[in-house]
Enzyme design. Structure first.
Site, PDB file in Angstrom:
ATOM      1  N   TRP A  68       0.813  -1.223   0.000  1.00  0.00           N
ATOM      2  CA  TRP A  68       0.000   0.000   0.000  1.00  0.00           C
ATOM      3  C   TRP A  68       0.846   1.272   0.000  1.00  0.00           C
ATOM      4  O   TRP A  68       0.337   2.350  -0.279  1.00  0.00           O
ATOM      5  CB  TRP A  68      -0.931   0.011   1.240  1.00  0.00           C
ATOM      6  N   LYS A  92      -2.297  -8.258  -7.595  1.00  0.00           N
ATOM      7  CA  LYS A  92      -3.168  -8.022  -6.433  1.00  0.00           C
ATOM      8  C   LYS A  92      -2.602  -6.861  -5.605  1.00  0.00           C
ATOM      9  O   LYS A  92      -1.557  -6.994  -4.986  1.00  0.00           O
ATOM     10  CB  LYS A  92      -3.238  -9.269  -5.552  1.00  0.00           C
ATOM     11  N   PRO A  93      -3.305  -5.721  -5.614  1.00  0.00           N
ATOM     12  CA  PRO A  93      -2.846  -4.611  -4.779  1.00  0.00           C
ATOM     13  C   PRO A  93      -3.244  -4.829  -3.324  1.00  0.00           C
ATOM     14  O   PRO A  93      -4.075  -5.691  -3.017  1.00  0.00           O
ATOM     15  CB  PRO A  93      -3.606  -3.408  -5.356  1.00  0.00           C
ATOM     16  N   ALA A  94      -2.663  -4.047  -2.435  1.00  0.00           N
ATOM     17  CA  ALA A  94      -3.022  -4.123  -1.019  1.00  0.00           C
ATOM     18  C   ALA A  94      -4.460  -3.645  -0.822  1.00  0.00           C
ATOM     19  O   ALA A  94      -4.918  -2.752  -1.537  1.00  0.00           O
ATOM     20  CB  ALA A  94      -2.068  -3.248  -0.204  1.00  0.00           C
ATOM     21  N   SER A 140       6.099  -7.469   3.615  1.00  0.00           N
ATOM     22  CA  SER A 140       6.863  -7.791   4.823  1.00  0.00           C
ATOM     23  C   SER A 140       7.653  -9.090   4.662  1.00  0.00           C
ATOM     24  O   SER A 140       7.276  -9.984   3.891  1.00  0.00           O
ATOM     25  CB  SER A 140       5.914  -7.931   6.015  1.00  0.00           C
ATOM     26  N   GLU A 169      10.846  -8.489  -2.533  1.00  0.00           N
ATOM     27  CA  GLU A 169      11.331  -7.214  -1.993  1.00  0.00           C
ATOM     28  C   GLU A 169      10.697  -7.081  -0.612  1.00  0.00           C
ATOM     29  O   GLU A 169       9.544  -6.709  -0.481  1.00  0.00           O
ATOM     30  CB  GLU A 169      10.904  -6.046  -2.889  1.00  0.00           C
ATOM     31  N   ARG A 198      10.611  10.671   3.527  1.00  0.00           N
ATOM     32  CA  ARG A 198       9.967  10.279   2.271  1.00  0.00           C
ATOM     33  C   ARG A 198       8.817   9.344   2.615  1.00  0.00           C
ATOM     34  O   ARG A 198       8.977   8.404   3.380  1.00  0.00           O
ATOM     35  CB  ARG A 198      11.007   9.570   1.396  1.00  0.00           C
ATOM     36  N   CYS A 240      10.290   0.807   2.950  1.00  0.00           N
ATOM     37  CA  CYS A 240      11.274  -0.203   3.360  1.00  0.00           C
ATOM     38  C   CYS A 240      12.685   0.378   3.327  1.00  0.00           C
ATOM     39  O   CYS A 240      13.596  -0.151   3.952  1.00  0.00           O
ATOM     40  CB  CYS A 240      11.184  -1.422   2.451  1.00  0.00           C
ATOM     41  N   GLU A 292      10.892  -2.458  11.846  1.00  0.00           N
ATOM     42  CA  GLU A 292      10.715  -1.286  10.992  1.00  0.00           C
ATOM     43  C   GLU A 292       9.737  -0.339  11.674  1.00  0.00           C
ATOM     44  O   GLU A 292       8.631  -0.752  12.044  1.00  0.00           O
ATOM     45  CB  GLU A 292      10.130  -1.701   9.652  1.00  0.00           C
ATOM     46  N   SER A 312      16.353   4.961  -4.548  1.00  0.00           N
ATOM     47  CA  SER A 312      15.374   4.382  -5.484  1.00  0.00           C
ATOM     48  C   SER A 312      15.453   5.079  -6.842  1.00  0.00           C
ATOM     49  O   SER A 312      15.344   6.308  -6.910  1.00  0.00           O
ATOM     50  CB  SER A 312      13.968   4.546  -4.909  1.00  0.00           C
TER      51      SER A 312
HETATM   52  O1  LIG Z   1       8.690   0.053   0.838  1.00  0.00           O
HETATM   53  C1  LIG Z   1       9.340  -0.363  -0.104  1.00  0.00           C
HETATM   54  C2  LIG Z   1       9.021  -0.026  -1.461  1.00  0.00           C
HETATM   55  C3  LIG Z   1      10.174   0.592  -2.180  1.00  0.00           C
HETATM   56  C4  LIG Z   1       9.898   1.950  -2.578  1.00  0.00           C
HETATM   57  C5  LIG Z   1      11.015   2.524  -3.413  1.00  0.00           C
HETATM   58  O2  LIG Z   1      11.077   2.217  -4.593  1.00  0.00           O
HETATM   59  O3  LIG Z   1      11.775   3.290  -2.893  1.00  0.00           O
END
Ligand SMILES: O=CCCCC(=O)O
Length: 487
Positions: free
Chosen positions: A160, A184-186, A239, A260, A288, A294, A391, A451
């Protein structure tokens, strides 16, 4: 009460399941509510898929797989390019939709749509560069022909916190490689994905090539899909706990996986660093997405000689941020996603304070509707505080002092996770030494955000398997086939 433009963007989204190129109700017309985390109020209802709906979506993907594989690389690239353009054309509406369902401020939501679109642009270029090889066997005679083929129908599960970008980061390479998928989205943020499905259909994606199922019973719907043996690949962002369950399910059919998973990022500042840059980097790495990433700095280690000054400057920056509904002008910190997330942040802050930390700024939830927490800086956080092992996923910056380089490397690596670490120093040799010593898939060196669609994103240890983005991101969706030829 939503404004007219808010109501318009919500109404514009089709809230059914997208299966085989058609919009359809869930079995028994089941639905679930989507909430605005800034108010806690219901925004709308969307279809709540059953296991049978999940199976129908997977069957549609299986049927579409040969169609996808038969598209030329250029045709796949053109679909992605058109979808990239549509995301940009509709960025204002899509950002508002994302802010409403997820809470992030509008400017960040627009940033995410741009980031999301870039995965499509990047993988449009990669689609036309899938290569192979031709070689004479060392002993002569035989020839080796090496080619790459789509891995097959994929199951993609997204979180999400980045409701659009995590979709395009998976769908981009899947489409580029010629794979069909069920995504499948959250349950907290289905609307962005449903909007994306509409865009992909408009961009010319064949029927059934992407199927979207929204649901509340994630385990009940996805487990039979995974264990059916019909899908050949699972890509999951979420997770570590859920990732391990999914890995076990995938093992049954020896499916390819990309995982991931969670992070527990250390953010290390040495006393030779440029302090202004380090503070700016910490703001980015921490704030951010309200800290709901994550990649968020979770443990901030500052060399003892500069920790007071660093703490003062960071507290000034975080204390000056405006908390509020992400749709409002000037807001740069939105709500957390839901009540359990707010409860968790409160629990972790209380635990750190119980173990001796001092609150320099913030430290409290905001009274009233929604799930707001004030940007917080804690100093003197003990290394045995619960937030060092979990986390935080919220706007809380915990500062811990260190003295020596080897001490901080040991602290940073002392976690089962290995997604990303950040290092601030102006000493080139130390920069290289520490970057190499950190047991993480990514390192931000004098940089608070790593990212980037053009770089390989991913972790080691319990942070996951595989890489997304970069020039290798497409390989996760390709199988290598070797054809031996008698010459
Ligand atoms: O929470 C992890 C998703 C990664 C977001 C990103 O691309 O920085």
């Amino acid at each position: 009460m939503n404004t007219a433009s808010e109501t318009a963007v919500i109404d514009a989204v089709n809230k059914q399941l997208f299966i085989g190129g058609s919009w359809t109700d869930a079995s028994g017309a089941a639905t679930f509510d989507v909430h605005d985390p800034a108010t806690g109020k219901v925004l709308c209802s969307v279809a709540d898929a059953s296991p049978a709906d999940g199976r129908a979506a997977l069957d549609a993907a299986v049927k579409a797989q040969p169609v996808m594989a038969a598209l030329s690389p250029r045709e796949r690239a053109d679909i992605l390019t058109r979808a990239f353009e549509l995301l940009h054309e509709r960025i204002d509406d899509l950002a508002l939709l994302m802010t409403l369902e997820m809470g992030k401020p509008l400017a960040e939501a627009k940033g995410e749509i741009t980031y999301a679109a870039e995965f499509f642009r990047h993988f449009a270029s990669e689609a036309v560069r899938i290569d192979g090889g031709y070689q004479t066997a060392p002993a002569g005679g035989a020839r080796f022909l090496v080619t790459k083929q789509p891995v097959g129908p994929c199951i993609l599960i997204t979180p999400w916190n980045f409701p659009m970008a995590m979709g395009t980061r998976k769908l981009g390479p899947a489409i580029a490689a010629g794979c069909s998928s069920v995504i499948k989205p959250a349950p907290q943020t289905p609307l962005s994905m449903l909007a994306l499905a509409g865009i992909l259909a408009e961009a010319g994606l064949p029927e059934g090539a992407v199927n979207v199922i929204t649901c509340t019973d994630a385990a009940g719907v996805t487990e039979p899909m995974i264990t059916s043996g019909l899908a050949r690949k699972l890509s999951f962002t979420g997770s570590t706990k859920v990732g391990k369950i999914l890995l076990a399910q995938c093992a049954e059919k020896v499916m390819r996986t990309s995982m991931e998973l969670g992070g527990n990022a250390p953010f290390i500042v040495f006393d030779d660093a440029d302090l202004d840059e380090a503070v700016a980097g910490a703001v980015a790495a921490k704030m951010r997405n309200m800290g709901e990433a994550c990649t968020a700095a979770n443990r901030i280690y500052i060399q003892s000689s500069i920790i007071d000054e660093f703490g003062k400057r960071l507290a000034e920056k975080l204390g000056a941020m405006t908390v509020g509904r992400g749709t409002e002008d000037g807001v740069n910190v939105g709500p957390l996603i839901d009540q359990p997330s707010l409860d968790k942040v409160q629990r972790l802050v209380a635990d750190a304070v119980d173990r001796g930390a001092t609150v320099i700024t913030g430290g409290e939830p905001v009274d009233g509707d929604g799930y707001f927490f004030t940007p917080t800086v804690l100093s003197g956080v003990s290394t045995d505080a619960a937030m060092n092992a979990e986390e935080i996923f919220g706007p809380v910056a915990p500062l811990t002092p260190f003295d020596a380089e080897d001490e901080v490397i040991a602290l940073a690596n002392g976690t089962p996770w290995g997604l990303v670490g950040y290092v601030y120093t102006n000493d080139l040799r130390r920069a290289l030494r520490v970057s190499e010593a950190l047991e993480f898939g990514m390192v931000g060196l004098n940089q608070g955000v790593v990212s980037n669609p053009y770089a390989p994103f991913g972790g080691i240890k319990e942070s996951g398997l595989g890489r997304e983005g970069g020039s290798i991101g497409i390989d996760e969706f390709l199988e290598v086939k070797y054809i031996g030829i008698t010459a």
